[in-house]
Design a protein around this motif. Sequence first.
Motif, PDB file in Angstrom:
ATOM      1  N   ARG A   1       0.988  -1.030  -0.146  1.00 22.33           N
ATOM      2  CA  ARG A   1      -0.111   0.029  -0.028  1.00 22.33           C
ATOM      3  C   ARG A   1       0.954   1.296   0.106  1.00 22.33           C
ATOM      4  NH1 ARG A   1      -3.333  -1.787   3.339  1.00 22.33           N
ATOM      5  NH2 ARG A   1      -5.161  -1.937   1.940  1.00 22.33           N
ATOM      6  N   LEU A   2       1.995   1.209   0.661  1.00 19.78           N
ATOM      7  CA  LEU A   2       2.903   2.335   1.048  1.00 19.78           C
ATOM      8  C   LEU A   2       3.666   2.736  -0.360  1.00 19.78           C
ATOM      9  CD1 LEU A   2       3.754   2.111   4.846  1.00 19.78           C
ATOM     10  CD2 LEU A   2       2.665   4.270   3.664  1.00 19.78           C
ATOM     11  N   CYS A   3       4.066   1.456  -1.019  1.00 24.58           N
ATOM     12  CA  CYS A   3       4.874   1.457  -2.275  1.00 24.58           C
ATOM     13  C   CYS A   3       4.078   2.144  -3.365  1.00 24.58           C
ATOM     14  CB  CYS A   3       5.301  -0.022  -2.654  1.00 24.58           C
ATOM     15  SG  CYS A   3       6.704  -0.549  -1.725  1.00 24.58           S
ATOM     16  N   GLY A   4       2.619   1.646  -3.376  1.00 21.93           N
ATOM     17  CA  GLY A   4       1.748   2.501  -4.379  1.00 21.93           C
ATOM     18  C   GLY A   4       1.717   3.804  -4.191  1.00 21.93           C
ATOM     19  N   GLU A   5       1.391   4.329  -2.833  1.00 15.70           N
ATOM     20  CA  GLU A   5       1.230   5.656  -2.538  1.00 15.70           C
ATOM     21  C   GLU A   5       2.533   6.415  -2.883  1.00 15.70           C
ATOM     22  OE1 GLU A   5       0.779   8.294   1.528  1.00 15.70           O
ATOM     23  OE2 GLU A   5      -0.307   6.209   1.590  1.00 15.70           O
ATOM     24  N   PHE A   6       3.671   5.944  -2.718  1.00 14.84           N
ATOM     25  CA  PHE A   6       4.930   6.708  -2.752  1.00 14.84           C
ATOM     26  C   PHE A   6       5.650   6.460  -4.083  1.00 14.84           C
ATOM     27  CE2 PHE A   6       4.363   7.171   1.654  1.00 14.84           C
ATOM     28  CZ  PHE A   6       5.055   8.289   2.104  1.00 14.84           C
ATOM     29  N   GLY A   7       4.995   5.561  -4.842  1.00 14.47           N
ATOM     30  CA  GLY A   7       5.734   5.561  -6.262  1.00 14.47           C
ATOM     31  C   GLY A   7       6.876   4.521  -6.300  1.00 14.47           C
ATOM     32  N   THR A   8       6.968   3.710  -5.152  1.00 17.45           N
ATOM     33  CA  THR A   8       8.194   2.763  -4.807  1.00 17.45           C
ATOM     34  C   THR A   8       8.011   1.367  -5.431  1.00 17.45           C
ATOM     35  OG1 THR A   8       8.485   4.126  -2.684  1.00 17.45           O
ATOM     36  CG2 THR A   8       9.498   1.632  -2.956  1.00 17.45           C
ATOM     37  N   THR A   9       9.177   0.984  -6.138  1.00 18.19           N
ATOM     38  CA  THR A   9       9.010  -0.532  -6.615  1.00 18.19           C
ATOM     39  C   THR A   9       9.275  -1.387  -5.430  1.00 18.19           C
ATOM     40  OG1 THR A   9      10.016   0.164  -8.771  1.00 18.19           O
ATOM     41  CG2 THR A   9      10.293  -2.025  -8.304  1.00 18.19           C
ATOM     42  N   LEU A  10       8.297  -2.478  -5.385  1.00 23.15           N
ATOM     43  CA  LEU A  10       8.406  -3.334  -4.278  1.00 23.15           C
ATOM     44  C   LEU A  10       9.150  -4.483  -4.862  1.00 23.15           C
ATOM     45  CD1 LEU A  10       7.892  -4.734  -1.557  1.00 23.15           C
ATOM     46  CD2 LEU A  10       5.405  -5.038  -2.464  1.00 23.15           C
ATOM     47  N   ILE A  11       9.833  -5.337  -4.184  1.00 24.52           N
ATOM     48  CA  ILE A  11      10.722  -6.475  -4.370  1.00 24.52           C
ATOM     49  C   ILE A  11      10.367  -7.478  -3.301  1.00 24.52           C
ATOM     50  CG2 ILE A  11      12.674  -7.750  -5.248  1.00 24.52           C
ATOM     51  CD1 ILE A  11      13.990  -5.260  -6.275  1.00 24.52           C
ATOM     52  N   GLN A  12       9.442  -8.313  -3.545  1.00 26.17           N
ATOM     53  CA  GLN A  12       8.944  -9.363  -2.779  1.00 26.17           C
ATOM     54  C   GLN A  12       9.353 -10.725  -2.985  1.00 26.17           C
ATOM     55  OE1 GLN A  12       7.110  -9.324  -0.096  1.00 26.17           O
ATOM     56  NE2 GLN A  12       6.779 -11.365   0.315  1.00 26.17           N
ATOM     57  N   ILE A  13       9.956 -11.446  -2.020  1.00 28.84           N
ATOM     58  CA  ILE A  13      10.403 -12.741  -1.891  1.00 28.84           C
ATOM     59  C   ILE A  13       9.259 -13.748  -1.571  1.00 28.84           C
ATOM     60  CG2 ILE A  13      12.433 -14.257  -1.434  1.00 28.84           C
ATOM     61  CD1 ILE A  13      13.264 -11.604  -2.782  1.00 28.84           C
ATOM     62  N   SER A  14       9.145 -14.611  -2.356  1.00 28.22           N
ATOM     63  CA  SER A  14       8.405 -15.608  -2.328  1.00 28.22           C
ATOM     64  C   SER A  14       8.920 -17.173  -2.218  1.00 28.22           C
ATOM     65  CB  SER A  14       6.952 -15.464  -3.255  1.00 28.22           C
ATOM     66  OG  SER A  14       5.865 -16.362  -2.829  1.00 28.22           O
ATOM     67  N   THR A  15       8.134 -18.075  -2.656  1.00 28.63           N
ATOM     68  CA  THR A  15       8.534 -19.345  -2.351  1.00 28.63           C
ATOM     69  C   THR A  15       8.007 -20.362  -3.446  1.00 28.63           C
ATOM     70  OG1 THR A  15       8.862 -21.301  -0.790  1.00 28.63           O
ATOM     71  CG2 THR A  15       6.685 -19.627  -0.624  1.00 28.63           C
ATOM     72  N   ASP A  16       8.739 -21.471  -3.637  1.00 24.69           N
ATOM     73  CA  ASP A  16       8.365 -22.739  -4.260  1.00 24.69           C
ATOM     74  C   ASP A  16       7.133 -23.199  -3.560  1.00 24.69           C
ATOM     75  OD1 ASP A  16      10.155 -23.464  -2.257  1.00 24.69           O
ATOM     76  OD2 ASP A  16      10.272 -25.557  -3.359  1.00 24.69           O
ATOM     77  N   PHE A  17       6.990 -23.157  -2.372  1.00 25.57           N
ATOM     78  CA  PHE A  17       5.904 -23.797  -1.601  1.00 25.57           C
ATOM     79  C   PHE A  17       4.497 -23.356  -1.894  1.00 25.57           C
ATOM     80  CE2 PHE A  17       9.045 -25.419   0.905  1.00 25.57           C
ATOM     81  CZ  PHE A  17       8.737 -26.344   2.026  1.00 25.57           C
ATOM     82  N   VAL A  18       4.231 -22.346  -2.839  1.00 28.06           N
ATOM     83  CA  VAL A  18       3.124 -21.947  -3.332  1.00 28.06           C
ATOM     84  C   VAL A  18       2.610 -23.060  -4.278  1.00 28.06           C
ATOM     85  CG1 VAL A  18       3.611 -19.513  -3.089  1.00 28.06           C
ATOM     86  CG2 VAL A  18       3.855 -20.609  -5.282  1.00 28.06           C
ATOM     87  N   PHE A  19       3.304 -24.015  -4.587  1.00 24.34           N
ATOM     88  CA  PHE A  19       2.916 -25.214  -5.629  1.00 24.34           C
ATOM     89  C   PHE A  19       2.648 -26.524  -4.547  1.00 24.34           C
ATOM     90  CE2 PHE A  19       5.325 -22.383  -8.463  1.00 24.34           C
ATOM     91  CZ  PHE A  19       4.379 -21.974  -9.227  1.00 24.34           C
ATOM     92  N   ALA A  20       2.002 -27.273  -5.189  1.00 22.25           N
ATOM     93  CA  ALA A  20       1.757 -28.636  -4.361  1.00 22.25           C
ATOM     94  C   ALA A  20       2.872 -29.582  -4.936  1.00 22.25           C
ATOM     95  CB  ALA A  20       0.495 -29.264  -4.936  1.00 22.25           C
ATOM     96  N   GLY A  21       3.485 -29.214  -5.888  1.00 22.22           N
ATOM     97  CA  GLY A  21       4.573 -30.211  -6.359  1.00 22.22           C
ATOM     98  C   GLY A  21       4.429 -31.424  -6.713  1.00 22.22           C
ATOM     99  N   THR A  22       2.937 -31.861  -7.381  1.00 29.02           N
ATOM    100  CA  THR A  22       2.523 -33.029  -7.854  1.00 29.02           C
ATOM    101  C   THR A  22       2.992 -33.415  -9.285  1.00 29.02           C
ATOM    102  OG1 THR A  22       0.453 -32.128  -8.297  1.00 29.02           O
ATOM    103  CG2 THR A  22       0.629 -33.043  -6.119  1.00 29.02           C
ATOM    104  N   GLY A  23       3.500 -32.651  -9.955  1.00 28.47           N
ATOM    105  CA  GLY A  23       3.957 -32.574 -11.326  1.00 28.47           C
ATOM    106  C   GLY A  23       5.542 -33.360 -11.460  1.00 28.47           C
ATOM    107  N   ASN A  24       5.905 -33.155 -12.856  1.00 25.48           N
ATOM    108  CA  ASN A  24       7.399 -33.696 -12.794  1.00 25.48           C
ATOM    109  C   ASN A  24       7.913 -32.844 -14.084  1.00 25.48           C
ATOM    110  OD1 ASN A  24       5.962 -34.558 -15.417  1.00 25.48           O
ATOM    111  ND2 ASN A  24       6.181 -36.882 -14.961  1.00 25.48           N
ATOM    112  N   GLN A  25       7.446 -31.538 -14.321  1.00 30.36           N
ATOM    113  CA  GLN A  25       8.069 -30.571 -15.270  1.00 30.36           C
ATOM    114  C   GLN A  25       8.261 -29.216 -14.525  1.00 30.36           C
ATOM    115  OE1 GLN A  25       8.465 -31.250 -18.723  1.00 30.36           O
ATOM    116  NE2 GLN A  25       7.800 -33.439 -18.050  1.00 30.36           N
TER     117      GLN A  25
END
Length: 287
Positions: free
Chosen positions: A92-116
């Motif tokens: 919210r503050l980045c949007g207000e101040f015109g700041t670029t946000l670099i957010q670190i996320s994770t492979d855990f957003v996936f179930a990992g049931t595939g093979n590709q």
Amino acid sequence: MTALNTTLVFGASGQLGQCLTQVAQERNLNGLISPPEAQANILNPNGLRSLFEQHRPAYIINCAAYTAVDKAEDEVDLARRVNRDGVENLARLCGEFGTTLIQISTDFVFAGTGNQPLVETDAPTPISVYGLTKLEGEQVIPGLAPKYFIIRTSWLYSEFAGNFVKTMLKLGRERDELRIVWDQVGTPCYAIDLAGCILHIIESQSQAYGLYHYSNEGLTSWYDFATAIFELSGLPVKTIPIRTAEYPTKATRPAYSVLDKTKVKQALGVAIPHWRTSLRTCFERLS
């Protein structure tokens, strides 16, 4: 010394935060600011606003997260406050101040049931509270901060803080035999390399905003990763491969979470070392 656009790092005392500081020093980059944690609480909107007003940052790097994967299954509210609500406060503050946000996320957003290898357009289907709350953090960003980079990573390690490499070295000095899971496959990520990618985004002033995957090249299992660690360290540890079912944990881990890095290489011009190359580099730094 080269001056970066003013960049605030949240979660600076953690593994990636320390790597960012290290790489910035090695590259002789000025402008990376790590506010004291008392002031940099992402759950305190008023404190955050004060930091934004004081520094007027061009970039925010958010390394702050609730990462206790198993504890999150019992501490759902706390994990969600940090991984979603804290990100929302920053966005919210980045949007207000015109700041670029670099957010670190994770492979855990996936179930990992595939093979590709997983690409950025694959549908996220988290199977743990940690993965779900990190995904929720990703999802609040686009509507609040139009200038953003979300970088999903996996199996992060370095010479800083606690991680799999340092845990294996500690256990390897204490035991002559270790049982390691072999049926979870992914790619380790040397946090120094990830820090370099993040600083490249800032130095190049890239406007190729969006969602990216970043880890080292190649793939491996936890068993093979551990075996490589002991080969490089010279510790005479016998490693025994076991299935995930033989090592039950409260939170379910993705069985296959190899991230496809095509987009980050093409859009940002980032060169990515193989995981074995970076593991050797980490050992050189540790020694």
